[in-house]
Write a protein that holds these residues in place. Structure first.
Motif, PDB file in Angstrom:
ATOM      1  N   GLY A  46      24.262 -20.808  -6.060  1.00 13.94           N
ATOM      2  CA  GLY A  46      24.145 -21.120  -7.477  1.00 13.94           C
ATOM      3  C   GLY A  46      24.792 -20.119  -8.414  1.00 13.94           C
ATOM      4  N   ARG A  47      25.241 -18.969  -7.895  1.00 17.05           N
ATOM      5  CA  ARG A  47      25.858 -17.942  -8.751  1.00 17.05           C
ATOM      6  C   ARG A  47      27.371 -18.174  -8.888  1.00 17.05           C
ATOM      7  NH1 ARG A  47      22.966 -13.118  -9.343  1.00 17.05           N
ATOM      8  NH2 ARG A  47      24.678 -12.583 -10.772  1.00 17.05           N
ATOM      9  N   GLU A  48      28.083 -17.254  -9.580  1.00 17.79           N
ATOM     10  CA  GLU A  48      29.469 -17.462  -9.998  1.00 17.79           C
ATOM     11  C   GLU A  48      30.443 -17.769  -8.857  1.00 17.79           C
ATOM     12  OE1 GLU A  48      27.898 -14.052 -12.700  1.00 17.79           O
ATOM     13  OE2 GLU A  48      27.495 -14.867 -10.717  1.00 17.79           O
ATOM     14  N   GLU A  49      30.268 -17.121  -7.696  1.00 19.76           N
ATOM     15  CA  GLU A  49      31.226 -17.276  -6.587  1.00 19.76           C
ATOM     16  C   GLU A  49      30.797 -18.311  -5.552  1.00 19.76           C
ATOM     17  OE1 GLU A  49      34.298 -15.135  -6.297  1.00 19.76           O
ATOM     18  OE2 GLU A  49      33.679 -15.177  -8.393  1.00 19.76           O
ATOM     19  N   TRP A  50      29.605 -18.843  -5.700  1.00 26.67           N
ATOM     20  CA  TRP A  50      29.034 -19.725  -4.662  1.00 26.67           C
ATOM     21  C   TRP A  50      29.928 -20.917  -4.352  1.00 26.67           C
ATOM     22  CZ3 TRP A  50      26.064 -20.239  -0.685  1.00 26.67           C
ATOM     23  CH2 TRP A  50      25.626 -21.497  -0.282  1.00 26.67           C
ATOM     24  N   HIS A  51      30.518 -21.521  -5.387  1.00 23.02           N
ATOM     25  CA  HIS A  51      31.307 -22.745  -5.159  1.00 23.02           C
ATOM     26  C   HIS A  51      32.535 -22.485  -4.290  1.00 23.02           C
ATOM     27  CE1 HIS A  51      33.488 -20.896  -8.512  1.00 23.02           C
ATOM     28  NE2 HIS A  51      34.521 -21.643  -8.192  1.00 23.02           N
ATOM     29  N   LYS A  52      32.972 -21.234  -4.212  1.00 23.09           N
ATOM     30  CA  LYS A  52      34.153 -20.913  -3.406  1.00 23.09           C
ATOM     31  C   LYS A  52      33.834 -20.820  -1.914  1.00 23.09           C
ATOM     32  CE  LYS A  52      36.181 -18.076  -7.114  1.00 23.09           C
ATOM     33  NZ  LYS A  52      36.593 -16.715  -7.495  1.00 23.09           N
ATOM     34  N   ILE A  53      32.582 -20.554  -1.600  1.00 20.48           N
ATOM     35  CA  ILE A  53      32.238 -20.245  -0.195  1.00 20.48           C
ATOM     36  C   ILE A  53      31.239 -21.224   0.428  1.00 20.48           C
ATOM     37  CG2 ILE A  53      32.676 -17.788  -0.545  1.00 20.48           C
ATOM     38  CD1 ILE A  53      29.623 -17.372  -0.607  1.00 20.48           C
ATOM     39  N   LYS A  54      30.758 -22.184  -0.330  1.00 17.39           N
ATOM     40  CA  LYS A  54      29.670 -23.041   0.177  1.00 17.39           C
ATOM     41  C   LYS A  54      30.101 -23.923   1.350  1.00 17.39           C
ATOM     42  CE  LYS A  54      30.442 -26.595  -3.350  1.00 17.39           C
ATOM     43  NZ  LYS A  54      29.843 -27.306  -4.502  1.00 17.39           N
ATOM     44  N   HIS A  55      31.422 -24.077   1.543  1.00 12.45           N
ATOM     45  CA  HIS A  55      31.915 -24.907   2.655  1.00 12.45           C
ATOM     46  C   HIS A  55      31.940 -24.156   3.984  1.00 12.45           C
ATOM     47  CE1 HIS A  55      35.422 -22.509   1.571  1.00 12.45           C
ATOM     48  NE2 HIS A  55      35.994 -22.850   2.732  1.00 12.45           N
ATOM     49  N   ILE A  56      31.724 -22.842   3.966  1.00 15.60           N
ATOM     50  CA  ILE A  56      31.841 -22.027   5.183  1.00 15.60           C
ATOM     51  C   ILE A  56      30.565 -22.166   6.012  1.00 15.60           C
ATOM     52  CG2 ILE A  56      32.222 -19.685   6.067  1.00 15.60           C
ATOM     53  CD1 ILE A  56      33.643 -19.080   3.367  1.00 15.60           C
ATOM     54  N   PRO A  57      30.676 -22.536   7.307  1.00 11.48           N
ATOM     55  CA  PRO A  57      29.486 -22.838   8.114  1.00 11.48           C
ATOM     56  C   PRO A  57      28.495 -21.685   8.239  1.00 11.48           C
ATOM     57  CG  PRO A  57      31.456 -23.626   9.224  1.00 11.48           C
ATOM     58  CD  PRO A  57      31.921 -22.840   8.035  1.00 11.48           C
ATOM     59  N   PHE A  58      28.974 -20.443   8.447  1.00 13.28           N
ATOM     60  CA  PHE A  58      28.062 -19.319   8.654  1.00 13.28           C
ATOM     61  C   PHE A  58      28.284 -18.279   7.566  1.00 13.28           C
ATOM     62  CE2 PHE A  58      27.008 -15.134  10.365  1.00 13.28           C
ATOM     63  CZ  PHE A  58      25.699 -15.354  10.773  1.00 13.28           C
ATOM     64  N   LEU A  59      27.236 -18.010   6.809  1.00 16.37           N
ATOM     65  CA  LEU A  59      27.299 -17.001   5.749  1.00 16.37           C
ATOM     66  C   LEU A  59      26.275 -15.923   6.006  1.00 16.37           C
ATOM     67  CD1 LEU A  59      27.528 -19.370   2.636  1.00 16.37           C
ATOM     68  CD2 LEU A  59      29.385 -18.001   3.604  1.00 16.37           C
ATOM     69  N   ASP A  60      26.725 -14.672   5.954  1.00 16.80           N
ATOM     70  CA  ASP A  60      25.815 -13.531   6.111  1.00 16.80           C
ATOM     71  C   ASP A  60      26.010 -12.644   4.894  1.00 16.80           C
ATOM     72  OD1 ASP A  60      24.262 -11.411   6.880  1.00 16.80           O
ATOM     73  OD2 ASP A  60      25.555 -10.751   8.516  1.00 16.80           O
ATOM     74  N   LEU A  61      25.076 -12.694   3.964  1.00 21.08           N
ATOM     75  CA  LEU A  61      25.213 -11.986   2.689  1.00 21.08           C
ATOM     76  C   LEU A  61      24.071 -10.980   2.570  1.00 21.08           C
ATOM     77  CD1 LEU A  61      25.887 -15.133   0.459  1.00 21.08           C
ATOM     78  CD2 LEU A  61      27.594 -13.702   1.598  1.00 21.08           C
TER      79      LEU A  61
END
Length: 304
Positions: A286-301
């Motif tokens: 939901g934050r500023e950069e989320w729309h750029k990365i939401k398609h990536i299957p595995f996210l570790d933040l």
């Protein structure tokens, strides 16, 4: 396994380390030889009969003298550390692959400040690690045509990789650049690295990702770690790195945004963002950069 240690505080007027080591020739089935504190100027030719040799804190100038009668070689791994007088692997440069190193697959130098002679042709060498060797003859890595993994550590004198040295490395798969703080470009010689699949840059003063990274069409894994001055990734990122599967960004305190082109990277399987104070929070759902990365299957933040 055999471990040979020469005492560091010997008081003899004359050292006879070379004769002693020559006479301690082991059976030919020795797998691992560790040598500590050896003060001869070179090693006996029988070391080529051992599969793995590790040498620490030795005064030797060479590994073997060129022209020595060589035993059949089974030497596959050679690790050399804290050798203040080491000039090179051979007493003089020879053409072709020296028999003693004809089977060598893994070679490591660490804390060898006088290492200046070119590497010989090592046609079986797959892995090379050079750590804290400020006078290394970098151009001679072009002699390592079978090399698959190259690691360069603690080399502040390097501001660019040697263009002529990279031309022979079309076999290279992995490149690790660790704490080479002044390395700001990789040199156009990197265009020869058509097979590179893994790149790690860890510890650098660079303010931008080196432009030459765009010439790695086969790159699958990219790790950027401890880049204190990196503020952004280039716009061409997603357009050129079309094979990238894993991206790791760690300890990049000034990195604030991701390039928009990352949305086009359909091959990207995982994105790891750890301890990037500005970027990490902006990548949360939901934050500023989320729309750029939401398609990536595995996210570790990890923010902290």
């Amino acid at each position: 396994e055999l471990y040979l240690v020469w005492h560091s505080e010997r008081t003899l007027q004359r050292y006879n380390d070379e004769e002693v080591l020559e006479a301690l020739k082991p059976r030919p089935n020795l797998q691992l030889l560790r040598v500590l504190g050896f003060n001869g100027s070179s090693f006996p030719s029988w070391i080529s009969t051992v599969t793995e040799v590790v040498v620490h804190e030795s005064a030797a100038e060479y590994i073997v003298r060129a022209g020595a009668a060589m035993s059949p070689s089974s030497l596959k791994q050679l690790e050399l550390e804290n050798m203040p007088n080491l000039k090179g692997m051979l007493g003089r440069e020879v053409q072709g692959t020296p028999g003693v190193f004809s089977q060598l697959q893994s070679l490591s130098f660490k804390d060898c400040p006088m290492l200046t002679l070119p590497l010989p042709r090592l046609l079986s060498l797959k892995e090379l690690c050079v750590d804290s060797c400020p006078n290394m003859a970098w151009a001679s890595i072009s002699n390592l045509t079978a090399l698959k993994e190259l690691t360069i550590k603690h080399s502040p004198e390097l501001d660019s990789l040697p263009e002529e040295g990279l031309r022979g490395l079309a076999s290279l798969r992995e490149l690790h650049l660790v704490r080479c703080y002044n390395l700001v470009s990789l040199s156009m010689g990197t265009k020869a690295l058509k097979s590179l699949t893994h790149l790690r840059i860890s510890g650098s003063n660079a303010t931008a990702l080196p432009e030459e990274v765009k010439y790695f069409p086969a790159l699958q894994e990219l790790e950027l770690n401890e880049l204190d001055n990196l503020t952004s990734l280039p716009d061409w990122f997603g357009d050129h790195l079309t094979s990238l599967q894993h991206l790791t960004l760690q300890f990049c305190p000034k990195l604030e945004t991701l390039p928009s082109s990352i949305q086009m990277m359909t091959t990207l399987q995982s994105l790891t963002i750890n301890y990037c104070e500005l970027l990490g929070p902006r990548c949360q759902r939901g934050r500023e950069e989320w729309h750029k990365i939401k398609h990536i299957p595995f996210l570790d933040l990890k923010i902290a």
